[in-house]
Design an enzyme around this catalytic site. Structure first.
Site, PDB file in Angstrom:
ATOM      1  N   ARG A  40       0.726  -1.200   0.003  1.00  0.00           N
ATOM      2  CA  ARG A  40      -0.171  -0.054   0.164  1.00  0.00           C
ATOM      3  C   ARG A  40       0.928   1.085  -0.133  1.00  0.00           C
ATOM      4  NH1 ARG A  40      -5.106  -1.232   4.009  1.00  0.00           N
ATOM      5  NH2 ARG A  40      -6.173  -2.610   2.309  1.00  0.00           N
ATOM      6  N   LYS A 203     -19.586 -16.910   3.500  1.00  0.00           N
ATOM      7  CA  LYS A 203     -20.940 -16.697   3.704  1.00  0.00           C
ATOM      8  C   LYS A 203     -21.590 -16.232   2.516  1.00  0.00           C
ATOM      9  CE  LYS A 203     -21.340 -15.750   8.651  1.00  0.00           C
ATOM     10  NZ  LYS A 203     -21.720 -14.785   9.593  1.00  0.00           N
ATOM     11  N   GLY A 356      -9.138  -9.405   0.914  1.00  0.00           N
ATOM     12  CA  GLY A 356      -8.072  -9.587   1.908  1.00  0.00           C
ATOM     13  C   GLY A 356      -7.363 -11.248   1.766  1.00  0.00           C
ATOM     14  N   GLY A 379     -12.640  -3.901   1.422  1.00  0.00           N
ATOM     15  CA  GLY A 379     -14.065  -3.720   1.570  1.00  0.00           C
ATOM     16  C   GLY A 379     -14.542  -2.628   0.371  1.00  0.00           C
TER      17      GLY A 379
HETATM   18  P1  AMP Z   1     -14.854 -14.256   3.293  1.00  0.00           P
HETATM   19  O1  AMP Z   1     -14.028 -13.443   4.077  1.00  0.00           O
HETATM   20  O2  AMP Z   1     -16.266 -14.357   3.244  1.00  0.00           O
HETATM   21  O3  AMP Z   1     -14.117 -14.055   1.780  1.00  0.00           O
HETATM   22  O4  AMP Z   1     -14.117 -15.830   3.667  1.00  0.00           O
HETATM   23  C1  AMP Z   1     -13.228 -16.313   3.856  1.00  0.00           C
HETATM   24  C2  AMP Z   1     -13.038 -17.247   4.795  1.00  0.00           C
HETATM   25  O5  AMP Z   1     -13.850 -18.486   4.453  1.00  0.00           O
HETATM   26  C3  AMP Z   1     -11.536 -17.850   5.111  1.00  0.00           C
HETATM   27  O6  AMP Z   1     -11.097 -17.759   6.247  1.00  0.00           O
HETATM   28  C4  AMP Z   1     -11.900 -19.701   4.548  1.00  0.00           C
HETATM   29  O7  AMP Z   1     -11.185 -20.103   5.772  1.00  0.00           O
HETATM   30  C5  AMP Z   1     -13.294 -19.469   4.901  1.00  0.00           C
HETATM   31  N1  AMP Z   1     -13.776 -21.020   4.164  1.00  0.00           N
HETATM   32  C6  AMP Z   1     -13.781 -20.882   2.839  1.00  0.00           C
HETATM   33  N2  AMP Z   1     -14.160 -22.191   2.510  1.00  0.00           N
HETATM   34  C7  AMP Z   1     -14.569 -22.802   3.642  1.00  0.00           C
HETATM   35  C8  AMP Z   1     -15.326 -24.017   4.018  1.00  0.00           C
HETATM   36  N3  AMP Z   1     -15.411 -24.915   2.991  1.00  0.00           N
HETATM   37  N4  AMP Z   1     -15.564 -24.275   5.230  1.00  0.00           N
HETATM   38  C9  AMP Z   1     -15.302 -23.319   6.304  1.00  0.00           C
HETATM   39  N5  AMP Z   1     -14.716 -22.246   5.991  1.00  0.00           N
HETATM   40  C10 AMP Z   1     -14.387 -21.817   4.562  1.00  0.00           C
END
Ligand code: AMP
Length: 401
Positions: A40, A203, A356, A379
């Protein structure tokens, strides 16, 4: 972009003037306070160089960490100022302030010679920054003649140095901000086709707006990560103990219908790495998506999915990627994510990567130079993917037509 760009500014507005640059120097630090990644800082050098070439006094304003409106030496920008000096070499001297507003700071700025840099102390040492307090914004504005916004990574925030200050001083976008927006426009709103989005993460609820927006724009969307299980559940499959959001099932069903209507092809994983429990030492095996065992948890995409996604990316001229394919923080569940890093670096498509975790996967693989563009904003990048407007950009002065 219909906003004033730094190059649109008349030289008389810059030469010999106090030009404040809002940067996003919220860099990662280790436990001893050492900077672990200075991307950055390096990303803002084009703007700083441009201003130094024109003999401006460059005032850097940034936040670092979350000091919650109180002075906290742990979050001082001093280390950042030292690192910036190392990049500017003999070209300019970097002075460090011990505050970010006030009479003393104003006097120090007056005293430094033209063609040098003055780094203000952490803006978030004052609660007025995050509250977008008018008096604080006015104080900041009083330190400069022109304001340049280059903190792309913070542009989704309505803070004093992001939106408030523009009311009191003429403003324009810096080189990094323009580069981020130009890449984004080229990849998402005006892409070379076929354009493919690769989406992962935990999620669906966090990413639903992104999937909705992209399903109107992409030719294909490949879904990995834990999000995939809500899609599989919506189709009636058993997903064992894998992460799922039951409340999102109807939303996902609508989304699948909408994508079909829009002619966007959705790709879901066809196999998974499953484990007996969420533990890197747990027993694992690879199973097809129809056969996730009752008490097991799927933590990564499997080799058949990697191949499927690899092939789906083959004809892409543009790729947009956000979110890991599995729980990639653990070696045992990281293969899918790193296979996608390889798929992207082997592709001839123009690629934009953001968020990230995705950024981290590229850094860890040492392949950051093999991808067209990695966004510096988490973000802010996600907000753009949702089709949203960034307040930090909206508040800049308009280009005169
Ligand atoms: P996000 O911040 O929504 O992009 O989510 C990232 C997080 O999703 C990371 O910390 C990953 O460990 C988690 N993640 C991705 N795939 C899986 C999975 N199959 N089961 C549990 N956690 C997951």
């Amino acid at each position: 972009m219909n906003k004033l760009f730094i190059k649109d500014l008349d030289i008389r507005k810059i030469q010999g003037k106090r030009v404040m640059v809002r940067t996003d120097y919220n860099v990662p630090l280790d436990e001893d306070g050492n900077i672990t990644d200075d991307t950055r800082i390096r990303a803002t050098l084009p703007t700083i160089d441009y201003l130094l070439d024109r003999k401006a006094k460059v005032i850097i304003a940034s936040h670092l960490g979350r000091p919650d409106g109180k002075v906290n030496p742990k979050y001082s920008l001093k280390t950042v100022a030292i690192r910036l000096q190392s990049y500017l070499h003999e070209r300019a001297k970097v002075f460090m302030a011990d505050d970010c507003i006030g009479a003393k700071v104003k006097k120090q700025i007056d005293e430094i010679p033209l063609g040098n840099v003055f780094v203000l102390e952490n803006l978030r040492f004052y609660p007025g920054e995050e509250k977008n307090d008018t008096a604080f914004a006015k104080e900041l504005a009083s330190l400069c003649d022109v304001f340049i916004q280059d903190a792309f990574g913070n542009c989704h925030r309505k803070h004093a140095s992001m939106i408030g200050i523009d009311e009191f001083v003429p403003s324009a976008a810096g080189f990094l901000l323009k580069k981020e927006i130009d890449y984004f426009e080229k990849a998402v709103n005006n892409p070379m086709r076929p354009v493919v989005a690769l989406l992962g993460g935990a999620k669906v609820s966090d990413k639903i707006k992104i999937i909705e927006n992209l399903s109107k724009k992409m030719d294909k969307i490949l879904i990995g990560g834990a999000m995939a299980f809500t899609f599989l559940r919506a189709q009636g499959f058993n997903i064992g103990k894998s992460l799922v959001e039951d409340s999102m099932i109807d939303v996902v069903k609508n989304l699948m219908n909408m994508s079909k209507k829009n002619g966007t092809k959705l790709y879901l994983p066809v196999d998974f790495v499953v484990a007996e429990k969420f533990d890197s030492r747990a027993e694992t095996k690879i199973v097809p998506y129809q056969e996730i065992p009752e008490n097991w948890i799927a933590l990564d995409i499997g080799p058949a999915t990697t191949k499927l996604f690899f092939e789906a990316l083959q004809d892409a001229k543009t790729i947009v990627w956000n979110g890991p394919m599995g729980a990639f923080e653990f070696d045992a569940f990281s293969r899918g994510t790193y296979a996608m890093v390889d798929a992207i670096t082997n592709s001839h498509a123009s690629t934009i990567v953001g968020g990230g975790d995705t950024d981290m996967a590229f850094h860890k693989s040492g392949k950051t130079h093999e991808v067209s563009f990695i966004s510096t904003g988490g973000g802010a990048f996600l907000k753009l993917l949702e089709g949203g407007e960034l307040p930090g950009i909206a508040s800049l002065s308009d280009k005169k037509s």
